[in-house]
Design a protein around this motif. Structure first.
Motif, short mmCIF file in Angstrom:
data_model
loop_
_atom_site.label_atom_id
_atom_site.label_comp_id
_atom_site.label_asym_id
_atom_site.label_seq_id
_atom_site.Cartn_x
_atom_site.Cartn_y
_atom_site.Cartn_z
N ARG A 53 0.82 -1.21 0.00
CA ARG A 53 0.00 0.00 0.00
C ARG A 53 0.85 1.26 0.00
NH1 ARG A 53 -5.33 -0.48 1.97
NH2 ARG A 53 -5.07 1.27 3.38
N ASN A 56 1.61 2.58 -3.81
CA ASN A 56 0.75 3.56 -4.50
C ASN A 56 0.24 4.62 -3.54
OD1 ASN A 56 -1.19 2.17 -3.13
ND2 ASN A 56 -2.53 1.87 -4.88
N LEU A 58 -1.25 4.62 -0.69
CA LEU A 58 -2.43 4.56 0.17
C LEU A 58 -1.97 4.66 1.62
CD1 LEU A 58 -4.77 1.90 -1.46
CD2 LEU A 58 -4.93 4.38 -1.51
N ARG A 84 -0.05 6.76 -9.42
CA ARG A 84 -1.27 5.97 -9.23
C ARG A 84 -1.88 5.57 -10.57
NH1 ARG A 84 -4.17 9.12 -4.24
NH2 ARG A 84 -3.05 8.06 -2.57
N ARG A 85 -1.69 6.43 -11.57
CA ARG A 85 -2.21 6.11 -12.89
C ARG A 85 -1.52 4.88 -13.48
NH1 ARG A 85 -1.91 11.56 -15.91
NH2 ARG A 85 -2.29 12.42 -13.85
N MET A 89 -4.61 -1.63 -8.56
CA MET A 89 -4.60 -2.36 -7.29
C MET A 89 -5.88 -3.14 -7.12
SD MET A 89 -3.49 -1.07 -3.57
CE MET A 89 -3.37 -2.20 -2.21
N PHE A 91 -8.07 -5.35 -4.16
CA PHE A 91 -8.15 -5.43 -2.69
C PHE A 91 -8.75 -6.74 -2.24
CE2 PHE A 91 -8.30 -1.05 -3.99
CZ PHE A 91 -7.53 -0.38 -3.06
N LYS B 586 -9.11 6.21 -4.96
CA LYS B 586 -7.81 6.87 -5.03
C LYS B 586 -6.82 6.02 -5.81
CE LYS B 586 -7.52 9.57 -0.75
NZ LYS B 586 -6.96 9.42 0.61
N ALA B 587 -6.85 4.70 -5.55
CA ALA B 587 -5.91 3.81 -6.23
C ALA B 587 -6.10 3.86 -7.74
CB ALA B 587 -6.07 2.39 -5.72
N LEU B 588 -7.34 4.18 -8.18
CA LEU B 588 -7.61 4.28 -9.61
C LEU B 588 -7.12 5.60 -10.17
CD1 LEU B 588 -11.16 2.76 -9.81
CD2 LEU B 588 -9.12 1.88 -10.94
N GLY B 589 -6.67 6.50 -9.28
CA GLY B 589 -6.13 7.77 -9.74
C GLY B 589 -7.11 8.92 -9.70
#
Lengths: 248, 687
Positions: A53, A56, A58, A84-85, A89, A91, B586-589
């Motif tokens: 985590r 990226n 988090l 992040r782009r 991810m 989960f 957020k992880a998707l940007g």
């Protein structure tokens, strides 16, 4: 391996992180090469999830360096957005958006982040659903799908951004035994296509079959690194031996 | 001898058939046993609540049908709906209602699966609305009783001479039937049942008869008590006995009223004259045999019934009904050429109570005095009415008020439904046509935003010359004002409340502290205080603000008040969203704003639909507080109408009526909210 780029795509140097007083990551240093599949195993609370985590953002690391695709993760918001782009991810709890259909879940980020047209994003979404084997579920809501189907949608959603790296945080831990295989099959197919993957998992069979490298975490540090053959046939560290003896 | 079990593997290859579940439908008796009489405690509970319900409901319904005077609602209906909204501008409100009905029709087509039973019920109700009024009109209206003669009528210590003239209004072609009320003159028991419109003299007769009967009954009661008080079984103490004997000494029963007044024993001369010209329409003598005469009236307007004779007569008339006198002033109206078509000045309007027909023709005068008329204050319907009187006087009249409106509303709803269905079939849906009702649904969603704007514009105007000129908001009132306040309150407080909720969760301390202070401050004061501040304090801050209409200042107050509560509700919804949702986004940007707008807020709002609707319902009811700052919303109109001299003492009727109106609207809101929750758009869609 044939002619791969020599530069690592992820570089972590002396990563440290604390939750309050608790030292959750201790001097973690890893380099991941493009197209490499790294499986991270270890007991609960060993910091595996926290580690991926951090990649990226988090979670925020407090000391050390993370460099993804030649860009360092700092407080710079633009860097975070760019990185992040490039990273998808998946989960443990799927975290699909329950108020959107499957197709909307997948096309949301390409439309809003990559500024694709709706048609292009939905086209891509349908292709990905085809790839993960559930094209007929496009117009359903996540609540109407089984756990395994939801997790495959989550993988498709991450792939829709065309990431260079995929992070998996215990993707099969919340699934019924019968559904684990359908998710692992998708992941194997993905690994076969050359995606760079970091996978936190308890599926030793998957690790043995797919991983290029296995990291063993314990108490916030990397205890042992090696190929699956080394790891499962001939582990060296007593902690690794103990762990493997208990789960195999 | 061995006790080991044979361990044997069993494999079942035969599949048991899939069967339908056993029939569990039970008869009504079994239902009663299972639900109402299942245990001793349950039986006691059922019986007690049954008794309470039946007795309470019975006396309530009895009051509604036989005693309540609903004229106050019928006469003030326009005020209850619109307040003093400009005469002649009603068309806008009607248009507004039709637009709403149309949108409801579209919404039904877009979202609802109208259950067959409900549709059937609606059709029956609407049909009843049209079948009932003509059916009710066939029931004759109750008569009016008018006294005549030259002898004073005595009731107790007061006397009342019969009035020689009696004014009334009638329409061309209507008939008046007159006869002596011989059915009532046989004995006092009959006379005491005079339950209808009556002039003062007739009411004196009824009261005298009723008093005599009551005294007679009391004397009989005391006599019986004293007679049973035998020396060997003393049921009364000496003191009680003495009290009763004193009371008996004071009570004396005169002869029957019908006898002493020689009621309806002599002929009565009558004449009906035109109120304007005093020309005689017809005349004659009413004989004590009770024969009836019928007079046809030639034109609309005032008439006078003149009657005289010796002794005391009681005339039963059909076709003469009590009136309501309303005074008002108006300005003059000019036609295109500039000529006066309607004069300015003070006018009296006379409204007939039984059918709301009214005339502006002046009331006739005799020797400089207004002719006595059947006026509502002294000729109110007395005593216990009958069910048929209730139907003719109140239900029929009320349905007449509603009927045209209901017809057009039904037409508009049907039109909306039809147009939406047609549009869904004809117009091509853009993109992937996965939802066959996409066109009507889009329209329906947009109308949620457009409808309040249209409503406000129609009610207030746009002020483009002659096209929808501005209306005077001080004249807004009744249900119109209540709905406008609620609607503006809801629409304006929604974005504000959402912003406050997001602000309170913000990581920026200035925003979060400011939001928190605002929310906690507003939630800490009652709405009344906020309204008074809008009324009294705002002009102190800046005199220019005082030029805003009171209505708009109150709207601002309500909005600010409602926003604080809405913010807390929305914040509750935001807190209920699992953190994984935000992480995944957020992880998707997605950026922070996108995460809120696309992911957390839509889910949070779905979560709190029940709480929001609850809040909107309470806002709807809270608008009744604006009566305190001088606005006449529905409850304000209720206050002013019970103060009308004609209708003094009719509080219960008025407040029951507005309670019903508030209930209908609140219930509809609650029902829509339940549908929203139950449908896929609510929280049910959650994983």
């Amino acid at each position: 391996m044939e002619n791969v780029i020599r530069e690592p795509i992820i570089v972590c140097r002396n990563l440290n992180k604390w939750f309050g007083e608790f030292h959750v990551l201790r001097d973690v240093s890893v380099e991941v090469m493009p197209r490499e599949v790294v499986v991270i195993i270890g007991p609960s609370g060993s910091g595996k999830s926290t580690f991926i985590r951090c990649i990226n953002r988090l979670e925020e690391h407090q000391d050390g360096q993370i460099i993804v695709d030649d860009m360092e993760l700092t407080h710079d918001v633009r860097n975070i957005a760019t990185i992040r782009r490039e990273i998808g991810m998946v989960f443990q709890q799927f975290n699909l958006f329950p108020h959107l259909t499957v197709l909307q879940n997948i096309s949301l980020a390409p439309i809003n982040v990559r500024n694709w047209s709706r048609d292009k994003a939905e086209q891509k979404g349908r292709e990905l659903l085809e790839r993960v084997g559930i094209p007929e579920q496009a117009d359903k809501y996540p609540g109407q799908l089984s756990g395994g189907q939801q997790q495959r949608v989550a993988i498709a959603r991450a792939l829709a951004m065309e990431p260079k790296i995929m992070l998996f945080d215990e993707p099969t831990s919340a699934l019924d035994p019968e559904m684990i295989k359908e998710v692992l099959d998708v992941m194997k197919e993905l690994a076969g296509s050359g995606m760079t993957m970091l996978v936190v998992t308890h599926e030793m069979g998957f690790a043995r079959e797919v991983a290029d490298r296995v990291l063993f975490f314990d108490q916030g540090r990397i205890v042992e690194v090696g190929t699956p053959e080394h790891f499962f046939e001939n582990p060296q560290h007593p902690r690794t031996k103990l762990f493997l003896s208990q789960i195999l | 001898m061995t006790d080991s079990f044979e361990q044997q593997a069993l494999v079942y290859y035969d599949e048991p058939p899939v069967k339908a579940p056993p029939l569990l439908v039970v008869g009504p008796l079994a239902w009663l046993r299972n639900n109402l009489f299942s245990s001793p405690f349950n039986i006691i509970l059922t019986l007690i609540s049954g008794i309470v319900l039946v007795t309470g409901l019975a006396s309530f319904v009895t009051w509604i049908v036989t005693q309540a005077n609903w004229f106050i609602v019928i006469f003030n209906f326009r005020q209850f709906m619109l307040g003093r909204y400009e005469m002649g501008a009603e068309g806008r409100v009607i248009l507004m209602v039709l637009v709403i009905a149309f949108v409801i029709g579209v919404a039904l087509a877009a979202w609802a699966r109208v259950p067959r039973g409900l549709l059937f019920l609606t059709v029956i109700l609407v049909a009843l609305m049209f079948i009932l009024p003509p059916a009710i009109k066939t029931i004759p209206l109750p008569p009016t009783y008018v006294s005549a003669g030259d002898a004073d009528i005595v009731s107790g210590s007061s006397t009342q001479p019969p009035i020689p003239q009696w004014g009334f209004i009638a329409r061309a072609g209507e008939t008046v039937e007159l006869k002596l009320a011989v059915a009532l003159s046989s004995d006092d028991a009959q006379l005491a049942t005079l339950n209808s419109f009556a002039d003062v003299g007739a009411n004196f007769l009824r009261a005298a008869a009723a008093t005599r009967l009551r005294d007679q009954a009391r004397i009989d009661e005391i006599t019986t008590l004293l007679a049973t008080n035998l020396p060997n079984e003393r049921t009364l103490t000496d003191r009680q006995r003495a009290t009763l004997e004193t009371e008996l000494g004071r009570l004396s029963v005169p002869e029957a009223v019908t006898t002493t007044t020689a009621l309806n024993q002599t002929p009565i001369n009558w004449r009906i004259v035109r109120g304007t010209t005093f020309e005689t329409i017809d005349g004659g003598v009413l004989q004590p045999d009770g024969a009836a005469v019928t007079v046809m009236l030639p034109e609309d307007g005032w008439y006078i019934l003149e009657k005289d004779g010796s002794g005391t007569g009681l005339i039963e008339s059909r076709g003469i009904y009590p009136l309501l006198e309303r005074n008002f002033s108006r300005g003059e109206t000019l036609d295109d050429a500039g000529d006066v078509t309607q004069a300015a000045g003070r006018f009296s309007e006379y409204v007939r109570m039984t059918d709301s027909w009214s005339t502006l023709e002046e009331r006739p005068r005799i020797d400089g005095d207004n002719v006595p008329m059947a006026q509502i204050i002294d000729t109110q319907y007395r005593g216990n009415g009958t069910f048929s009187d209730w139907l003719t006087l109140y239900v029929g009249n009320f349905l007449d008020l509603l009927n045209d409106g209901i017809l057009w509303i039904v037409v508009a709803v049907a039109a909306g439904y039809g147009v939406a269905k047609l549009a869904d079939q004809v117009l091509p849906a853009r993109g992937k046509a996965r939802d066959p009702r996409i066109v009507s649904r889009r329209f329906s969603l947009w109308s949620l935003i457009a409808l309040p704007i249209v409503m406000f514009v129609l009610a207030y105007g746009v002020g483009l010359g002659d096209f929808l000129p501005f209306t005077d908001t001080r004249r807004w009132g009744g249900l119109l004002l209540t709905i406008m306040l609620t609607m503006v309150g809801i629409i304006a407080s929604f974005p504000l409340g959402v912003l406050l909720a997001l602000g309170r969760r913000s990581s920026l301390p200035v925003i979060s502290i400011a939001s928190t202070i605002y929310i906690e401050f507003v939630r800490g004061v009652p709405l009344i205080t906020v309204l008074f501040m809008a009324q009294l304090l705002v002009p102190l801050i800046s005199p220019s603000l005082a030029e805003f209409d009171n209505v708009f200042r109150v709207m601002v107050g309500i909005t600010l008040f409602s926003a604080a509560y809405l913010a807390e509700n929305v914040r509750g919804g935001l807190q209920a969203i699992p953190p994984g949702q935000e992480e995944a986004a957020k992880a998707l940007g997605l950026r922070g704003g996108q995460v809120t707008l696309l992911i957390t807020l839509p889910q949070a709002l779905r979560f709190v639909i029940p709480a929001l609707v609850g809040q909107f319902i309470s806002l709807f009811k809270d608008t009744s507080l604006v009566a305190i700052v001088g606005l006449t919303d529905l409850s304000g109109i209720a206050q002013t109408s019970v103060a009308q001299t004609e209708f003094l003492g009719l509080r219960r009727e008025v407040y029951l009526f507005i309670a019903l109106v508030y209930f209908i609207f609140s219930y509809v809101m609650a029902a829509i909210s339940r549908r929203l929750e139950a449908s896929g758009s609510g929280a049910a869609r959650r994983v």
